[in-house]
Design an enzyme around this catalytic site. Structure first.
Site, mmCIF file in Angstrom:
data_model
loop_
_atom_site.group_PDB
_atom_site.id
_atom_site.type_symbol
_atom_site.label_atom_id
_atom_site.label_comp_id
_atom_site.label_asym_id
_atom_site.label_seq_id
_atom_site.Cartn_x
_atom_site.Cartn_y
_atom_site.Cartn_z
ATOM 1 C CG HIS A 53 23.001 -26.383 55.103
ATOM 2 N ND1 HIS A 53 24.255 -26.709 54.610
ATOM 3 C CD2 HIS A 53 23.139 -26.382 56.458
ATOM 4 C CE1 HIS A 53 25.088 -26.906 55.619
ATOM 5 N NE2 HIS A 53 24.445 -26.707 56.757
ATOM 6 C CG HIS A 55 23.114 -24.802 59.647
ATOM 7 N ND1 HIS A 55 23.325 -26.156 59.753
ATOM 8 C CD2 HIS A 55 21.912 -24.559 60.243
ATOM 9 C CE1 HIS A 55 22.297 -26.715 60.391
ATOM 10 N NE2 HIS A 55 21.424 -25.766 60.693
ATOM 11 C CG ASP A 57 28.635 -23.876 59.752
ATOM 12 O OD1 ASP A 57 27.391 -23.805 59.734
ATOM 13 O OD2 ASP A 57 29.246 -24.953 59.688
ATOM 14 C CG HIS A 58 27.431 -24.365 55.581
ATOM 15 N ND1 HIS A 58 28.099 -25.349 54.895
ATOM 16 C CD2 HIS A 58 27.403 -24.770 56.879
ATOM 17 C CE1 HIS A 58 28.451 -26.312 55.735
ATOM 18 N NE2 HIS A 58 28.031 -25.983 56.948
ATOM 19 C CG HIS A 111 22.699 -30.830 58.408
ATOM 20 N ND1 HIS A 111 23.320 -31.138 59.597
ATOM 21 C CD2 HIS A 111 23.085 -29.560 58.112
ATOM 22 C CE1 HIS A 111 24.037 -30.088 59.999
ATOM 23 N NE2 HIS A 111 23.907 -29.122 59.113
ATOM 24 C CG ASP A 130 27.227 -29.186 57.296
ATOM 25 O OD1 ASP A 130 28.318 -29.178 56.697
ATOM 26 O OD2 ASP A 130 26.921 -28.359 58.178
ATOM 27 C CG HIS A 168 31.907 -29.065 58.832
ATOM 28 N ND1 HIS A 168 32.207 -28.058 59.726
ATOM 29 C CD2 HIS A 168 30.637 -28.850 58.431
ATOM 30 C CE1 HIS A 168 31.140 -27.277 59.870
ATOM 31 N NE2 HIS A 168 30.176 -27.737 59.085
#
Ligand code: ZN
Ligand code: FE
Length: 252
Positions: A53, A55, A57-58, A111, A130, A168
């Protein structure tokens, strides 16, 4: 298929996939350039990036990795405008290959509205980003509780031996939440010993398996009577129980 777990940022995991036959190197969700590049350097190449996805942090490693190794970036078609450097737009249920490894893209919104999982059926491996965590599920940011409920149900029906690699290291806090409302679950208690021992040694609690999650992850156990009782929702529907759990976790 060899998978290397790469710890990134505070609690993110990126995953390097090495396929020996065709010498193909791929990475799932490169959170950041430096940590990922340290591992990629051993292989001297990067053929593919798979993003679950959009975001930060990805995907934050995408552009710098692209500059250095020129990999092909794949992601869900609906996220074409927000996954940096995306080259190949994937559809739900689309079958693709990275080297000799075949995977299916499974659309699992909730999400975010463009979230996907990458399922390597022949290898018994899935990357869930996530959406499904060890003992938990992702926060609902863009989708609805119903989206997340149906997305998790798509993952529930995979073979129980399937290894789950998620985005995570949230296992400890998820465990505490599960224990609070599923206190009679002896499998969960056993698993808590294993989790604590891994974390004490600074080891990832990943991968888990679909089978283990079915027995211990409260977000897949909304039809369990003890849990319904603990929530005072004896006569509620599965979806109502799931939604209540998700809401409670948001403020846990
Ligand atoms: Zn996310
Ligand atoms: Fe994340």
């Amino acid at each position: 298929m060899k998978i290397e777990i790469i710890k990134c940022l505070k609690d993110n995991y990126s995953y390097l996939i090495f396929e020996e036959e065709t010498d193909t190197v791929s990475i799932v969700d490169p959170s950041e350039f430096i940590s990922c590049d340290k591992v990629i350097q051993k292989y001297k190449k990067l053929n593919y990036i798979l993003n679950t996805h959009h975001h930060a942090d990805h995907v934050d490693g995408n552009i710098e990795l692209k500059k250095k190794y020129n990999p092909i970036v794949m992601g869900f078609e609906g996220d074409k405008d927000r996954i940096p450097g995306i080259d190949i737009l994937l559809k739900d249920n689309q079958i693709k290959k990275i080297g000799d490894l075949v995977f299916k893209t499974i659309f699992i919104p909730g999400h975010t509205k463009g979230h996907v999982a990458y399922y390597f059926k022949n290898n018994g491996v899935i990357f869930t980003g996530d959406t499904l965590f060890s003992l938990g599920c992702g926060r609902i940011f863009e989708g609805t509780h119903t989206d997340m409920f149906y997305s998790l149900n798509k993952l529930k029906i995979l073979p129980q031996s399937t290894k789950v690699y998620c985005g995570h290291e949230y296992t400890k806090s998820n465990l505490n939440f599960c224990l609070k409302y599923d206190f009679n679950n002896s499998v969960l208690k056993e698993k808590s010993i294993e989790i604590n021992s891994k974390l004490k040694r600074n080891l990832p609690t990943i991968p888990t398996t679909i089978g283990e999650e079915l027995k211990t992850n409260i977000f897949l156990r909304y039809d369990n009577n003890d849990i319904k009782q603990a929530l005072n929702l004896k006569d509620s529907s599965d979806q109502e129980v799931f939604s209540k759990l998700r809401d409670l976790k948001d403020t846990f």
